[in-house]
Design an enzyme around this catalytic site. Structure first.
Site, PDB file in Angstrom:
ATOM      1  CE  LYS A  34      -7.439 -20.421   4.448  1.00  0.00           C
ATOM      2  NZ  LYS A  34      -6.906 -21.092   5.652  1.00  0.00           N
ATOM      3  CE1 TYR A 239       2.385  11.865  -3.673  1.00  0.00           C
ATOM      4  CE2 TYR A 239       1.989   9.583  -4.317  1.00  0.00           C
ATOM      5  CZ  TYR A 239       1.527  10.863  -4.093  1.00  0.00           C
ATOM      6  OH  TYR A 239       0.209  11.152  -4.293  1.00  0.00           O
TER       7      TYR A 239
END
Ligand SMILES: *Cc1c(COP(=O)(O)O)cnc(C)c1O
Length: 343
Positions: A34, A239
């Site tokens: 999956k 940042y």
């Protein structure tokens, strides 16, 4: 072939499948593929597992199954864990029916079609509850399900009392039916023989993740260095200026970030490192941004073209630990932008 990107070792996946199949004794081993084989590419992984001997493949939803159907020979069974949802095309697939509504929908729209049944033995997520099953059991068994299955909630904790409780409930719901049964995923296989029944459903262990601690590692990820710069003491990086140089420093910027599945949380606590090919570790400094990561390479005599974030020293579960998550989430988050090479 590029020298950076994801390297996925199909032979290791096949070997992990073989090792888990070996632990499951007489039970047949399926393969759970999956979420695009846990992010590694079902179109390549599933055929490799078929070649290794797997004949039963589990996907989460029908569209995954339809895509996979083209990749596997006809004798491979593809089971869809979400079952039969309204309007779904299940041609060539086997729905795992999860409720009375799904059972009646399936019989009405695919009379005689092959199906499996999921029973809820305690997890309260998917499957017939004991009372629903008791009410419909005879009718369902008369229409010939190919598999009765359930799923364990706590199999990665061998001593958790839920394991025994779920085992007992599953037995009560399925003893004497004569239909093949399946309870164990990777964790359940490791719980021992009582949990193996007729079919086991390993997923994460195939891809090198815990709880299968003996798994061979499957994925490596090298990131290209796109720029290097020298900093004076006191200069900051990234940042928020969260890291500043305390000595003359050299910073390499590599091309990957949280948009590629490398979550900001990986670098939040410190401890995330990128590695040279010769095994020298370099600390990630500053925040991970969307597409970029900054690394302190001051101590390297020469900055290499690539640095590795997933390797034999820092694996999927190490990254999971740093990010406060599980290996499953690291794998399924691996981005689509990396070049991929299969071996
Ligand atoms: C995902 C899943 C598996 C595989 O679980 P792993 O822990 O990855 O081995 C097996 N069965 C069901 C029902 C699942 O949802």
């Amino acid at each position: 072939m590029t020298d950076h990107g994801l390297r996925i070792d199909l032979a290791a996946i096949a070997a992990n499948w073989g090792a888990l199949a070996g632990k499951a004794g007489a039970a047949r081993a399926a393969a759970v593929v999956k979420a695009d084989a846990y992010g590694l590419g079902a179109a390549r992984v599933a055929p490799a597992l078929y070649h290794a001997g797997a004949r039963d493949f589990f996907v989460a939803i029908a569209s995954e199954g339809r895509a996979l159907r083209h990749c596997l020979p006809e004798d491979a069974r593809i089971l869809v864990l979400s079952g039969h949802m309204e309007g779904e095309d299940l041609t060539g697939l086997i729905p795992v029916l999860n409720s009375p509504a799904q059972f009646f929908r399936d019989r009405a729209t695919r009379p005689g079609g092959t199906f499996a049944v999921q029973l809820d033995s305690g997890m309260n997520r998917l499957g017939f509850e004991p009372a629903e099953w008791a009410a419909l059991r005879d009718e369902i068994l008369a229409t010939g399900p190919v598999l009765l299955m359930s799923h364990l909630a706590c199999a990665d904790e061998p001593d958790h009392p839920a394991n025994r409780q779920q085992l007992q409930v599953f037995r009560q719901m399925t003893d004497g039916t004569g239909i093949p049964r399946s309870l164990a995923a990777t964790g359940g296989i490791l719980l021992g023989e009582d949990y193996h029944f007729d079919l086991v459903r390993p997923g994460v262990g195939l891809y090198g993740g815990l709880p299968f601690a003996q798994a061979q590692p499957v994925v490596e990820l090298d990131l290209p260095v796109i720029q290097t710069r020298d900093l004076s003491p006191g200069e900051s990086v990234g940042y928020g200026y969260t890291w500043s140089a305390s000595r003359p420093a050299r910073i390499a910027t590599v091309a990957a970030g949280y948009a590629d599945g490398l979550a900001r949380a990986l670098a939040a606590k410190g401890g995330l490192r990128l590695w040279t090919a010769d095994g020298v570790a370099c600390p990630v400094v500053g925040r991970i941004s969307m597409d970029l990561i900054t690394v302190d390479v001051t101590d390297l005599p020469k900055v290499p073209d690539t640095l590795s974030i997933l390797n034999g020293r820092q694996g999927v579960d190490d990254l999971a630990e740093l990010a406060g998550t599980i290996g499953y989430e690291i794998l399924t988050s691996l981005g689509r932008r990396y070049p991929r090479a299969y071996s």
